[in-house]
Design a protein around this motif. Structure first.
Motif, mmCIF file in Angstrom:
data_model
loop_
_atom_site.group_PDB
_atom_site.id
_atom_site.type_symbol
_atom_site.label_atom_id
_atom_site.label_comp_id
_atom_site.label_asym_id
_atom_site.label_seq_id
_atom_site.Cartn_x
_atom_site.Cartn_y
_atom_site.Cartn_z
ATOM 1 N N GLU A 29 0.854 -1.181 0.000
ATOM 2 C CA GLU A 29 0.000 0.000 0.000
ATOM 3 C C GLU A 29 0.888 1.228 0.000
ATOM 4 O OE1 GLU A 29 -3.128 0.268 2.885
ATOM 5 O OE2 GLU A 29 -3.731 -1.808 2.573
ATOM 6 N N GLU A 30 0.568 2.180 -0.865
ATOM 7 C CA GLU A 30 1.306 3.434 -0.947
ATOM 8 C C GLU A 30 0.314 4.582 -0.926
ATOM 9 O OE1 GLU A 30 4.588 4.302 -1.038
ATOM 10 O OE2 GLU A 30 5.164 2.218 -0.777
ATOM 11 N N CYS A 31 0.706 5.657 -0.283
ATOM 12 C CA CYS A 31 -0.127 6.846 -0.159
ATOM 13 C C CYS A 31 0.149 7.796 -1.321
ATOM 14 C CB CYS A 31 0.179 7.518 1.173
ATOM 15 S SG CYS A 31 -0.866 8.913 1.541
ATOM 16 N N CYS A 32 -0.893 8.323 -1.942
ATOM 17 C CA CYS A 32 -0.768 9.311 -3.013
ATOM 18 C C CYS A 32 -0.295 10.630 -2.413
ATOM 19 C CB CYS A 32 -2.112 9.503 -3.700
ATOM 20 S SG CYS A 32 -2.148 10.852 -4.895
ATOM 21 N N SER A 33 0.651 11.273 -3.060
ATOM 22 C CA SER A 33 1.184 12.536 -2.544
ATOM 23 C C SER A 33 0.218 13.707 -2.738
ATOM 24 C CB SER A 33 2.519 12.848 -3.212
ATOM 25 O OG SER A 33 2.370 12.913 -4.615
ATOM 26 N N ALA A 34 -0.772 13.567 -3.612
ATOM 27 C CA ALA A 34 -1.722 14.650 -3.856
ATOM 28 C C ALA A 34 -2.951 14.565 -2.955
ATOM 29 C CB ALA A 34 -2.147 14.654 -5.316
ATOM 30 N N CYS A 35 -3.623 13.430 -2.939
ATOM 31 C CA CYS A 35 -4.874 13.313 -2.180
ATOM 32 C C CYS A 35 -4.699 12.594 -0.839
ATOM 33 C CB CYS A 35 -5.947 12.615 -3.015
ATOM 34 S SG CYS A 35 -5.665 10.845 -3.297
ATOM 35 N N MET A 36 -3.503 12.041 -0.608
ATOM 36 C CA MET A 36 -3.156 11.371 0.648
ATOM 37 C C MET A 36 -4.005 10.130 0.933
ATOM 38 S SD MET A 36 -0.614 13.180 1.341
ATOM 39 C CE MET A 36 -0.109 12.490 2.873
ATOM 40 N N ARG A 37 -4.553 9.511 -0.112
ATOM 41 C CA ARG A 37 -5.319 8.276 0.065
ATOM 42 C C ARG A 37 -4.460 7.086 -0.328
ATOM 43 N NH1 ARG A 37 -11.107 9.081 -2.407
ATOM 44 N NH2 ARG A 37 -11.455 7.147 -1.280
ATOM 45 N N GLN A 38 -4.767 5.942 0.250
ATOM 46 C CA GLN A 38 -3.992 4.726 0.014
ATOM 47 C C GLN A 38 -4.360 4.065 -1.317
ATOM 48 O OE1 GLN A 38 -1.517 3.308 1.863
ATOM 49 N NE2 GLN A 38 -1.582 5.022 3.270
ATOM 50 N N ASN A 39 -3.336 3.528 -1.974
ATOM 51 C CA ASN A 39 -3.489 2.744 -3.192
ATOM 52 C C ASN A 39 -2.878 1.383 -2.930
ATOM 53 O OD1 ASN A 39 -4.215 4.688 -5.669
ATOM 54 N ND2 ASN A 39 -2.971 5.802 -4.203
ATOM 55 N N LEU A 40 -3.563 0.338 -3.321
ATOM 56 C CA LEU A 40 -3.048 -1.019 -3.209
ATOM 57 C C LEU A 40 -2.361 -1.353 -4.528
ATOM 58 C CD1 LEU A 40 -2.924 -3.579 -1.437
ATOM 59 C CD2 LEU A 40 -4.978 -4.351 -2.633
ATOM 60 N N ILE A 41 -1.063 -1.626 -4.465
ATOM 61 C CA ILE A 41 -0.266 -1.857 -5.667
ATOM 62 C C ILE A 41 0.227 -3.299 -5.660
ATOM 63 C CG2 ILE A 41 1.773 -1.138 -6.959
ATOM 64 C CD1 ILE A 41 1.443 1.579 -5.379
ATOM 65 N N THR A 42 -0.068 -4.017 -6.731
ATOM 66 C CA THR A 42 0.400 -5.388 -6.898
ATOM 67 C C THR A 42 1.243 -5.412 -8.166
ATOM 68 O OG1 THR A 42 -1.594 -6.265 -5.876
ATOM 69 C CG2 THR A 42 -0.292 -7.798 -7.194
ATOM 70 N N TYR A 43 2.480 -5.886 -8.029
ATOM 71 C CA TYR A 43 3.355 -5.950 -9.193
ATOM 72 C C TYR A 43 4.196 -7.212 -9.139
ATOM 73 C CZ TYR A 43 6.950 -4.246 -5.986
ATOM 74 O OH TYR A 43 7.805 -4.108 -4.916
ATOM 75 N N GLU A 44 4.642 -7.629 -10.317
ATOM 76 C CA GLU A 44 5.503 -8.794 -10.416
ATOM 77 C C GLU A 44 6.711 -8.418 -11.265
ATOM 78 O OE1 GLU A 44 5.402 -13.516 -11.648
ATOM 79 O OE2 GLU A 44 3.629 -12.292 -11.957
ATOM 80 N N ILE A 45 7.885 -8.794 -10.780
ATOM 81 C CA ILE A 45 9.134 -8.526 -11.484
ATOM 82 C C ILE A 45 9.760 -9.856 -11.881
ATOM 83 C CG2 ILE A 45 11.472 -7.586 -11.269
ATOM 84 C CD1 ILE A 45 10.328 -5.541 -9.300
ATOM 85 N N LYS A 46 10.242 -9.900 -13.111
ATOM 86 C CA LYS A 46 10.965 -11.078 -13.591
ATOM 87 C C LYS A 46 12.118 -10.588 -14.457
ATOM 88 C CE LYS A 46 10.501 -15.477 -15.853
ATOM 89 N NZ LYS A 46 9.653 -16.429 -16.503
ATOM 90 N N ASP A 47 13.328 -10.949 -14.094
ATOM 91 C CA ASP A 47 14.534 -10.557 -14.836
ATOM 92 C C ASP A 47 14.611 -9.043 -15.045
ATOM 93 O OD1 ASP A 47 15.348 -13.239 -15.036
ATOM 94 O OD2 ASP A 47 14.151 -13.511 -16.850
ATOM 95 N N TYR A 48 14.451 -8.280 -13.986
ATOM 96 C CA TYR A 48 14.531 -6.812 -13.993
ATOM 97 C C TYR A 48 13.457 -6.154 -14.850
ATOM 98 C CZ TYR A 48 18.942 -6.793 -11.457
ATOM 99 O OH TYR A 48 19.901 -6.934 -10.507
ATOM 100 N N ALA A 49 12.368 -6.842 -15.152
ATOM 101 C CA ALA A 49 11.274 -6.261 -15.921
ATOM 102 C C ALA A 49 9.971 -6.438 -15.153
ATOM 103 C CB ALA A 49 11.158 -6.933 -17.282
ATOM 104 N N ILE A 50 9.115 -5.435 -15.233
ATOM 105 C CA ILE A 50 7.800 -5.512 -14.594
ATOM 106 C C ILE A 50 6.884 -6.250 -15.558
ATOM 107 C CG2 ILE A 50 5.863 -4.202 -13.693
ATOM 108 C CD1 ILE A 50 7.961 -1.933 -13.214
ATOM 109 N N VAL A 51 6.408 -7.422 -15.146
ATOM 110 C CA VAL A 51 5.556 -8.230 -16.018
ATOM 111 C C VAL A 51 4.085 -8.129 -15.643
ATOM 112 C CG1 VAL A 51 7.381 -9.844 -16.655
ATOM 113 C CG2 VAL A 51 5.988 -10.329 -14.651
ATOM 114 N N ARG A 52 3.802 -7.525 -14.491
ATOM 115 C CA ARG A 52 2.411 -7.353 -14.049
ATOM 116 C C ARG A 52 2.361 -6.129 -13.145
ATOM 117 N NH1 ARG A 52 -0.714 -11.376 -9.895
ATOM 118 N NH2 ARG A 52 -2.559 -10.108 -9.640
ATOM 119 N N LEU A 53 1.337 -5.287 -13.326
ATOM 120 C CA LEU A 53 1.158 -4.121 -12.476
ATOM 121 C C LEU A 53 -0.328 -3.830 -12.377
ATOM 122 C CD1 LEU A 53 2.307 -1.694 -10.887
ATOM 123 C CD2 LEU A 53 2.356 -0.457 -13.041
ATOM 124 N N GLU A 54 -0.843 -3.834 -11.149
ATOM 125 C CA GLU A 54 -2.249 -3.505 -10.901
ATOM 126 C C GLU A 54 -2.309 -2.511 -9.755
ATOM 127 O OE1 GLU A 54 -4.399 -7.067 -10.007
ATOM 128 O OE2 GLU A 54 -3.819 -8.035 -11.869
#
Length: 74
Positions: free
Chosen positions: A41-66
């Motif tokens: 979870e990361e907070c937005c610097s503008a509205c200060m609300r939480q965002n749930l971030i799911t990501y997958e890294i494989k071989d230094y590349a982002i293969v999934r981001l939601e």
């Protein structure tokens, strides 16, 4: 071995641009370039609300981001 990514020297970290699910503001998160699926979870610097971030890294590349609302809304 060190690699070059997006024209910048790779220090084992990746900068991922995120658009806030609530207000649309773009902000960056810095994450370790480790292979695997991560959810955080990361907070937005503008509205200060939480965002749930799911990501997958494989071989230094982002293969999934939601980005979603921590309450479950995409």
């Amino acid at each position: 071995m060190r690699r070059f990514m997006d024209g910048e020297y790779d220090d084992g970290m990746l900068d991922i641009p995120i658009n806030c699910i609530h207000c649309g503001n773009e902000f960056e998160i810095e994450v370790e370039a480790l292979d695997g699926l991560i959810t955080l979870e990361e907070c937005c610097s503008a509205c200060m609300r939480q965002n749930l971030i799911t990501y997958e890294i494989k071989d230094y590349a982002i293969v999934r981001l939601e980005v979603s609302d921590p309450d479950g809304d995409y």
